[in-house]
Design an enzyme around this catalytic site. Structure first.
Site, PDB file in Angstrom:
ATOM      1  N   ASP A  67       0.829  -0.980  -0.077  1.00 34.62           N
ATOM      2  CA  ASP A  67       0.036  -0.311  -0.120  1.00 34.62           C
ATOM      3  C   ASP A  67       0.333   0.794   0.124  1.00 34.62           C
ATOM      4  OD1 ASP A  67      -3.012   0.937   0.937  1.00 34.62           O
ATOM      5  OD2 ASP A  67      -1.641   2.248   1.641  1.00 34.62           O
ATOM      6  N   LYS A  71       0.619   3.615   2.397  1.00 32.05           N
ATOM      7  CA  LYS A  71       1.258   3.981   3.355  1.00 32.05           C
ATOM      8  C   LYS A  71       2.219   3.210   3.807  1.00 32.05           C
ATOM      9  CE  LYS A  71      -3.710   4.142   5.333  1.00 32.05           C
ATOM     10  NZ  LYS A  71      -4.082   4.123   3.955  1.00 32.05           N
ATOM     11  N   PRO A  73     -15.313   2.940   1.282  1.00 29.72           N
ATOM     12  CA  PRO A  73     -13.944   2.877   0.884  1.00 29.72           C
ATOM     13  C   PRO A  73     -13.280   4.348   0.094  1.00 29.72           C
ATOM     14  CG  PRO A  73     -15.076   1.849  -1.117  1.00 29.72           C
ATOM     15  CD  PRO A  73     -16.491   2.008  -0.235  1.00 29.72           C
ATOM     16  N   SER A  74     -12.491   4.807  -0.256  1.00 29.12           N
ATOM     17  CA  SER A  74     -12.549   6.297  -1.260  1.00 29.12           C
ATOM     18  C   SER A  74     -12.719   6.127  -2.023  1.00 29.12           C
ATOM     19  CB  SER A  74     -10.889   6.334  -0.767  1.00 29.12           C
ATOM     20  OG  SER A  74     -10.501   7.251   0.385  1.00 29.12           O
ATOM     21  N   TYR A  75     -11.869   4.744  -2.622  1.00 30.02           N
ATOM     22  CA  TYR A  75     -11.472   4.274  -4.298  1.00 30.02           C
ATOM     23  C   TYR A  75     -12.300   3.765  -4.685  1.00 30.02           C
ATOM     24  CZ  TYR A  75      -7.818   6.753  -3.343  1.00 30.02           C
ATOM     25  OH  TYR A  75      -6.731   8.924  -2.821  1.00 30.02           O
ATOM     26  N   TYR A  76     -13.269   3.244  -5.489  1.00 28.66           N
ATOM     27  CA  TYR A  76     -14.635   2.161  -6.146  1.00 28.66           C
ATOM     28  C   TYR A  76     -14.063   1.262  -6.701  1.00 28.66           C
ATOM     29  CZ  TYR A  76     -17.528   4.800  -2.628  1.00 28.66           C
ATOM     30  OH  TYR A  76     -17.903   4.999  -1.338  1.00 28.66           O
ATOM     31  N   LEU A 120     -12.732  -2.954  -6.390  1.00 28.63           N
ATOM     32  CA  LEU A 120     -12.689  -3.918  -5.096  1.00 28.63           C
ATOM     33  C   LEU A 120     -11.155  -4.070  -4.392  1.00 28.63           C
ATOM     34  CD1 LEU A 120     -14.523  -5.159  -2.772  1.00 28.63           C
ATOM     35  CD2 LEU A 120     -13.810  -7.289  -3.667  1.00 28.63           C
ATOM     36  N   HIS A 121     -10.729  -3.637  -3.908  1.00 31.19           N
ATOM     37  CA  HIS A 121      -9.106  -4.023  -3.088  1.00 31.19           C
ATOM     38  C   HIS A 121      -9.340  -4.261  -1.762  1.00 31.19           C
ATOM     39  CE1 HIS A 121     -10.210   0.118  -2.083  1.00 31.19           C
ATOM     40  NE2 HIS A 121      -9.892   0.013  -1.447  1.00 31.19           N
ATOM     41  N   HIS A 181      -7.448  -4.474   2.333  1.00 30.57           N
ATOM     42  CA  HIS A 181      -6.394  -4.090   2.449  1.00 30.57           C
ATOM     43  C   HIS A 181      -6.002  -5.178   3.894  1.00 30.57           C
ATOM     44  CE1 HIS A 181      -8.104  -0.230   2.168  1.00 30.57           C
ATOM     45  NE2 HIS A 181      -9.245  -0.591   2.033  1.00 30.57           N
TER      46      HIS A 181
HETATM   47  N1  GTA Z   1       0.545   0.890  -3.237  1.00 34.52           N
HETATM   48  O1  GTA Z   1      -0.969   4.647  -5.919  1.00 34.52           O
HETATM   49  C1  GTA Z   1      -1.551   3.877  -5.230  1.00 34.52           C
HETATM   50  C2  GTA Z   1      -2.409   4.389  -3.750  1.00 34.52           C
HETATM   51  N2  GTA Z   1      -2.965   5.276  -3.925  1.00 34.52           N
HETATM   52  C3  GTA Z   1      -3.377   6.648  -4.600  1.00 34.52           C
HETATM   53  C4  GTA Z   1      -4.012   4.885  -2.415  1.00 34.52           C
HETATM   54  N3  GTA Z   1      -3.404   4.082  -2.589  1.00 34.52           N
HETATM   55  C5  GTA Z   1      -2.659   3.203  -3.275  1.00 34.52           C
HETATM   56  N4  GTA Z   1      -1.667   1.908  -2.948  1.00 34.52           N
HETATM   57  C6  GTA Z   1      -0.836   2.338  -3.937  1.00 34.52           C
HETATM   58  N5  GTA Z   1      -1.030   3.108  -5.142  1.00 34.52           N
HETATM   59  O2  GTA Z   1      -5.463   2.195   1.791  1.00 34.52           O
HETATM   60  C7  GTA Z   1      -3.905   2.848  -0.867  1.00 34.52           C
HETATM   61  C8  GTA Z   1      -4.383   3.882   0.370  1.00 34.52           C
HETATM   62  C9  GTA Z   1      -5.388   3.084   0.833  1.00 34.52           C
HETATM   63  C10 GTA Z   1      -5.615   2.129  -0.395  1.00 34.52           C
HETATM   64  C11 GTA Z   1      -7.677   2.600  -0.935  1.00 34.52           C
HETATM   65  O3  GTA Z   1      -5.519   2.700  -1.430  1.00 34.52           O
HETATM   66  O4  GTA Z   1      -3.079   4.074   1.006  1.00 34.52           O
HETATM   67  P1  GTA Z   1      -9.342   2.726  -0.225  1.00 34.52           P
HETATM   68  O5  GTA Z   1     -10.708   3.089  -0.973  1.00 34.52           O
HETATM   69  O6  GTA Z   1     -10.589   2.022   1.518  1.00 34.52           O
HETATM   70  O7  GTA Z   1      -9.048   4.272   0.746  1.00 34.52           O
HETATM   71  O8  GTA Z   1      -8.290   2.178   0.142  1.00 34.52           O
HETATM   72  P2  GTA Z   1      -8.949   5.042   2.236  1.00 34.52           P
HETATM   73  O9  GTA Z   1      -8.564   4.454   3.149  1.00 34.52           O
HETATM   74  O10 GTA Z   1      -9.671   6.136   3.387  1.00 34.52           O
HETATM   75  O11 GTA Z   1      -7.312   6.289   1.529  1.00 34.52           O
HETATM   76  P3  GTA Z   1      -6.364   6.667   2.583  1.00 34.52           P
HETATM   77  O12 GTA Z   1      -5.753   7.334   1.335  1.00 34.52           O
HETATM   78  O13 GTA Z   1      -5.915   5.249   2.655  1.00 34.52           O
HETATM   79  O14 GTA Z   1      -6.742   7.401   3.955  1.00 34.52           O
HETATM   80  C12 GTA Z   1      -8.232   6.822   4.360  1.00 34.52           C
HETATM   81  C13 GTA Z   1      -6.992   8.169   5.584  1.00 34.52           C
HETATM   82  O15 GTA Z   1      -6.291   7.082   6.331  1.00 34.52           O
HETATM   83  C14 GTA Z   1      -6.816   9.277   5.480  1.00 34.52           C
HETATM   84  O16 GTA Z   1      -8.443  10.532   5.178  1.00 34.52           O
HETATM   85  C15 GTA Z   1      -6.161   9.843   6.600  1.00 34.52           C
HETATM   86  O17 GTA Z   1      -6.683  10.459   7.730  1.00 34.52           O
HETATM   87  C16 GTA Z   1      -5.383   8.691   6.790  1.00 34.52           C
HETATM   88  N6  GTA Z   1      -3.984   8.533   5.996  1.00 34.52           N
HETATM   89  C17 GTA Z   1      -3.981   8.205   4.350  1.00 34.52           C
HETATM   90  N7  GTA Z   1      -3.117   8.851   3.832  1.00 34.52           N
HETATM   91  C18 GTA Z   1      -2.089   8.246   5.332  1.00 34.52           C
HETATM   92  C19 GTA Z   1      -0.868   7.820   5.394  1.00 34.52           C
HETATM   93  N8  GTA Z   1      -0.156   8.235   4.350  1.00 34.52           N
HETATM   94  N9  GTA Z   1      -0.028   8.451   6.532  1.00 34.52           N
HETATM   95  C20 GTA Z   1      -1.343   8.975   7.187  1.00 34.52           C
HETATM   96  N10 GTA Z   1      -2.414   9.078   7.220  1.00 34.52           N
HETATM   97  C21 GTA Z   1      -2.870   8.898   6.297  1.00 34.52           C
END
Ligand code: GTA
Length: 328
Positions: free
Chosen positions: A196, A198, A262-265, A267-268, A270
């Site tokens: 991921d 993160k 999720p943020s991205y629709y 399916l994935h 974690h």
């Molecule tokens: N490998 O390009 C990518 C990519 N993108 C754009 C997103 N992801 C990616 N992974 C790769 N390459 O875990 C990952 C995200 C996430 C997953 C999507 O895809 O890191 P989701 O659809 O359920 O969305 O999962 P989610 O969880 O909301 O996304 P995200 O970005 O993790 O945000 C959730 C909350 O976590 C945020 O609002 C923020 O509060 C916190 N957060 C986000 N990023 C970080 C960070 N880097 N460090 C700490 N906290 C964070």
């Protein structure tokens, strides 16, 4: 607010003449933001969007001098690891005494650069939606019925969801292909497992991988039926095996779940280390894959019928839609 052209909107290269690739993989014609950053030179901070002293992370809104696109930068202190501790606990770490009282001492330590790195995530150009997503806001718990999903959520996400070009780039091996941990290419039951965004891969105690399904059109938990059980079983089994082989983490030390919403629709799933308190792993957002499988085995339309709870934040447009419908 109109969305600016973003990194994941980039059009495929169709010109007859092959473009000259630069050493960082970009070409002469790529926009300036396609080039990976090598420092924060010329970065101008606009605002701290959010600050988590407990997680030791900060979310910053800024710009690069001379460019109008905005950026979100996330800085996070990384956990200690067994490999780097001997360097941190060596003569190379300089100590400045803060307090010394009998047997008790406090110091400010300055370890050498190689054990002093921070994790940096950059969204550039960032849209207004990204700024909202990463800002500190009041949260509200919403209970979404089957009817709410059809009348409020689905129309909203069809019009407003984050773009998923980054997902297609991964599935088509256009980006991050060198990071793939495991791939099953089957069109129906296959997926790509990779770190991921993160996770910086520096230590396994904050291990975070995602499995992205090859099949298109499964937006979220809501779309899952018993028809998808072979896919979900495959991800669970092969994902666990791959992580055991590559990172030596057994299945009983993994938290494997889906987010709703999720943020991205697309399916994935974690995969995080059980010891790691990953953002979004709380009960109001995470649904364990094993539970999802069992619910679908009991009832094929479980997730289209079930009332699902989740949190929305003050500036989420979806919250406004729920309020408009008198549901919050
Ligand atoms: N490998 O390009 C990518 C990519 N993108 C754009 C997103 N992801 C990616 N992974 C790769 N390459 O875990 C990952 C995200 C996430 C997953 C999507 O895809 O890191 P989701 O659809 O359920 O969305 O999962 P989610 O969880 O909301 O996304 P995200 O970005 O993790 O945000 C959730 C909350 O976590 C945020 O609002 C923020 O509060 C916190 N957060 C986000 N990023 C970080 C960070 N880097 N460090 C700490 N906290 C964070």
């Amino acid at each position: 607010m109109a969305e600016k052209r973003r990194a994941d909107d980039a059009e495929p290269i169709t010109a007859q003449e092959p473009k000259k690739a630069k050493s960082d993989g970009t070409t002469q014609d790529d926009p300036h933001w396609a080039t990976p950053l090598s420092s924060f030179q010329d970065f101008e901070m606009i605002k701290i969007l959010n600050d988590h002293p407990k997680n030791k992370s900060v979310f910053v809104h800024g710009k690069f001098k001379g460019h109008e696109e905005e950026a979100v930068v996330i800085l996070e202190k990384t956990p200690f690891s067994e490999e780097t501790l001997p360097i941190a606990l060596s003569g190379e770490t300089k100590l400045k005494v803060g307090l010394k009282n009998d047997i008790y001492g406090n110091y400010h330590g300055t370890p050498p650069a190689q054990v002093n790195g921070i994790k940096v995530s950059v969204v550039y150009p960032a849209t207004h939606k990204h700024l909202v997503k990463y800002s500190q806001q009041e949260t509200y718990l919403v209970q979404e019925t089957e009817d709410d999903y059809k009348k409020i959520t689905l129309p909203f996400l069809e019009a407003e969801a984050f773009r998923i070009q980054w997902v297609y780039n991964i599935l088509e091996h256009k980006t991050e292909s060198e990071r793939i941990v495991y791939e099953d290419p089957d069109k129906e039951t296959g997926f790509i497992l990779l770190p991921d965004m993160k996770w910086d891969l520096k230590q396994v105690n904050d291990l975070y991988l995602i499995a992205i399904v090859h099949k298109h059109g499964i937006r979220s938990l809501r779309d899952l039926t018993a028809e998808h059980l072979p896919l979900l079983h495959n991800i669970l089994k092969k994902g666990q095996q791959a992580i055991q082989e590559k990172f030596d983490i057994p299945p009983c030390k993994l938290r494997i779940y889906l987010h709703y919403q999720p943020s991205y629709y697309h399916l994935h799933i974690h995969f995080t280390h059980l010891n790691f308190d990953a953002p979004g792993s709380g009960v109001e957002r995470a649904h364990l894959l094993t539970d999802v499988i069992e619910h679908l085995e009991m009832m094929t339309d479980y997730y289209s019928k079930k009332t699902l709870s989740f949190c929305l934040r003050e500036n989420d447009q979806l919250l406004a839609e729920f309020r408009k419908a008198g549901r919050v």
